[in-house]
Design a protein around this motif. Structure first.
Motif, PDB file in Angstrom:
ATOM      1  N   TYR A   1      -5.180 -11.341   3.918  1.00 58.35           N
ATOM      2  CA  TYR A   1      -4.164 -10.400   4.412  1.00 58.35           C
ATOM      3  C   TYR A   1      -4.888  -9.167   4.725  1.00 58.35           C
ATOM      4  CZ  TYR A   1      -0.590  -7.258   5.495  1.00 58.35           C
ATOM      5  OH  TYR A   1       0.355  -6.473   6.002  1.00 58.35           O
ATOM      6  N   LEU A   2      -5.604  -8.418   3.940  1.00 60.70           N
ATOM      7  CA  LEU A   2      -6.229  -7.210   4.323  1.00 60.70           C
ATOM      8  C   LEU A   2      -7.271  -7.246   5.007  1.00 60.70           C
ATOM      9  CD1 LEU A   2      -6.466  -5.642   0.532  1.00 60.70           C
ATOM     10  CD2 LEU A   2      -4.881  -5.001   2.312  1.00 60.70           C
TER      11      LEU A   2
ATOM     12  N   TYR B   1      -0.336  -8.480  -7.330  1.00 57.45           N
ATOM     13  CA  TYR B   1       0.366  -8.193  -6.307  1.00 57.45           C
ATOM     14  C   TYR B   1       0.543  -9.262  -5.514  1.00 57.45           C
ATOM     15  CZ  TYR B   1      -1.945  -3.991  -8.357  1.00 57.45           C
ATOM     16  OH  TYR B   1      -2.345  -3.259  -9.457  1.00 57.45           O
ATOM     17  N   SER B   2       1.831  -8.908  -4.611  1.00 51.81           N
ATOM     18  CA  SER B   2       2.256  -9.737  -3.493  1.00 51.81           C
ATOM     19  C   SER B   2       1.677  -9.367  -2.379  1.00 51.81           C
ATOM     20  CB  SER B   2       3.778  -9.921  -3.542  1.00 51.81           C
ATOM     21  OG  SER B   2       4.243  -8.798  -3.113  1.00 51.81           O
ATOM     22  N   LEU B   3       2.164 -10.076  -1.205  1.00 48.76           N
ATOM     23  CA  LEU B   3       1.737  -9.750   0.252  1.00 48.76           C
ATOM     24  C   LEU B   3       2.543  -8.513   0.497  1.00 48.76           C
ATOM     25  CD1 LEU B   3       1.500 -13.032   2.254  1.00 48.76           C
ATOM     26  CD2 LEU B   3      -0.531 -11.540   1.374  1.00 48.76           C
ATOM     27  N   LYS B   4       3.643  -8.415  -0.043  1.00 45.14           N
ATOM     28  CA  LYS B   4       4.243  -7.204   0.296  1.00 45.14           C
ATOM     29  C   LYS B   4       3.617  -5.830  -0.297  1.00 45.14           C
ATOM     30  CE  LYS B   4       8.989  -5.337   0.258  1.00 45.14           C
ATOM     31  NZ  LYS B   4      10.531  -5.411  -0.193  1.00 45.14           N
TER      32      LYS B   4
ATOM     33  N   ILE C   1      -0.137  -1.066   0.408  1.00 47.28           N
ATOM     34  CA  ILE C   1      -1.608  -0.483   0.357  1.00 47.28           C
ATOM     35  C   ILE C   1      -2.160  -0.435   1.817  1.00 47.28           C
ATOM     36  CG2 ILE C   1      -3.987  -0.910  -0.572  1.00 47.28           C
ATOM     37  CD1 ILE C   1      -2.574  -2.183  -2.777  1.00 47.28           C
ATOM     38  N   ALA C   2      -2.090  -1.283   2.594  1.00 47.17           N
ATOM     39  CA  ALA C   2      -2.492  -1.223   3.825  1.00 47.17           C
ATOM     40  C   ALA C   2      -1.974  -0.072   4.691  1.00 47.17           C
ATOM     41  CB  ALA C   2      -2.575  -2.443   4.629  1.00 47.17           C
ATOM     42  N   ASP C   3      -0.810   0.017   4.836  1.00 44.43           N
ATOM     43  CA  ASP C   3      -0.119   1.123   5.456  1.00 44.43           C
ATOM     44  C   ASP C   3      -0.566   2.487   4.884  1.00 44.43           C
ATOM     45  OD1 ASP C   3       1.372  -0.599   7.121  1.00 44.43           O
ATOM     46  OD2 ASP C   3       3.399  -0.639   5.923  1.00 44.43           O
TER      47      ASP C   3
END
Length: 322
Positions: A224-225, A300-303, A308-310
């Motif tokens: 995802y990241l 940690y989940s995808l949420k 974190i990315a935001d």
């Protein structure tokens, strides 16, 4: 004499450990010591991009060291011919060195020791001495695995871990900041410890882990990241099996790290010793300062990854405006 009755201790788990066929020792640096002693290594070629634990082992054992640089693919820049008793120490940074590349380097240099501390789920290449650490991936106080066919004949005692578990038990119920000093002190202990087999307590905890779930979660989070930051990241990454952390290499990473800390997103500087041994102009210095190892682990989940990315994007935008 066996005891009967009394209070019940921690439950005994019966699942398999992921590296069942490896030699189980007390820490990664002691895996290095085992290989040095068993192979009778006289000299290790080490990357500049490395913490001081391996250097300390070499110094304590009287092993000569020489340093080499890495490139922007995290691969060694090394063309030197090695003599008998000399080994290339190859670090698999963030799981980015494939087994195919390891086989290629083995064919070129013959004597290599692979550090898979950041690649727990990457199985070793046959015939290549390879070490792993447990603490980087799971909630244990110690433990490491070593694959080697070299035999060290000296007797090795078993470690005990019960008096090093407090910071882990406390972290389970309270915030990490309450026990951070204990965590740091536990890490320092390994420098003064002897080469020991893994403790029975650590073996037991590792038998209770759902490795398949953890591998999938870490892989999913890394993926995802990487999709979010593929354009921004100076590193061109492959998605490893059950990755360690996501290395986001950006300009002004050191300042972004400070901003994220205010949001309680704690991003470590993994190789601070690089600042003492490298010039500011070197790639290693720049990477140590500006790579942000973002957490992707099984907690940690995808949420969480989205959050974190935001926050990383917001910190970058804020810094660029300043």
């Amino acid at each position: 004499m066996k005891e009967y009755g009394g209070y019940i201790e921690l439950e005994t788990f019966h699942g398999p450990e992921f590296h069942e066929n490896a030699i189980a020792l007390n820490s990664g640096r002691h895996c290095v010591e085992y290989v040095i002693r068993a192979r009778q290594i006289k000299k290790l070629f080490l990357p500049y991009f490395l913490c001081d634990s391996v250097r300390s082992v070499c110094s304590r054992l009287g092993i000569e060291t020489e340093f080499y640089h890495i490139d922007d693919r995290l691969l060694p820049i090394f063309k030197q011919k090695m003599c008998e008793g000399e080994y290339l120490y190859l670090v698999n940074y963030y799981g980015q060195v494939s087994n195919e590349k390891i086989e290629e380097l083995k064919a070129q240099h013959r004597n290599i020791l692979v550090d898979n501390v950041q690649a727990f789920f990457q199985l070793p290449v046959a015939g290549v001495d390879t070490l792993y650490s447990c603490r980087k991936f799971f909630g244990v106080a110690d433990g490491a695995y070593l694959y080697t066919d070299a035999i060290y004949d000296e007797p090795i005692e078993c470690d005990y871990s019960y008096d090093r578990m407090h910071f882990l038990l406390g972290r389970y119920e309270k915030q990490a900041s309450c026990f951070y000093s204990e965590y740091r002190n536990n890490n320092k202990l390994f420098g003064s410890m002897s080469l020991l087999y893994m403790s029975e307590l650590t073996h037991n905890l590792l038998r209770g882990i759902d490795y398949e779930m953890i591998e999938k979660q870490r892989t999913r989070n890394f993926e995802y990241l990487d999709k979010r930051f593929r354009v921004t990241n100076r590193l061109r990454l492959t998605v490893p099996r059950g990755g360690f952390m996501y290395p986001l290499y950006i300009a002004d990473g050191a300042n972004i790290r400070k901003q994220l800390q205010q949001k309680k997103i704690y991003i470590p500087t993994l190789w601070p010793d690089v600042f003492d041994v490298c010039q500011e102009s070197t790639l290693e210095y720049n990477m140590a300062e500006n790579i942000l190892p973002l957490p992707i682990d099984q907690r940690y989940s995808l949420k969480d990854m989205e959050y974190i990315a935001d926050e990383v994007d917001a910190a970058i935008a804020s810094w660029e405006k300043a």
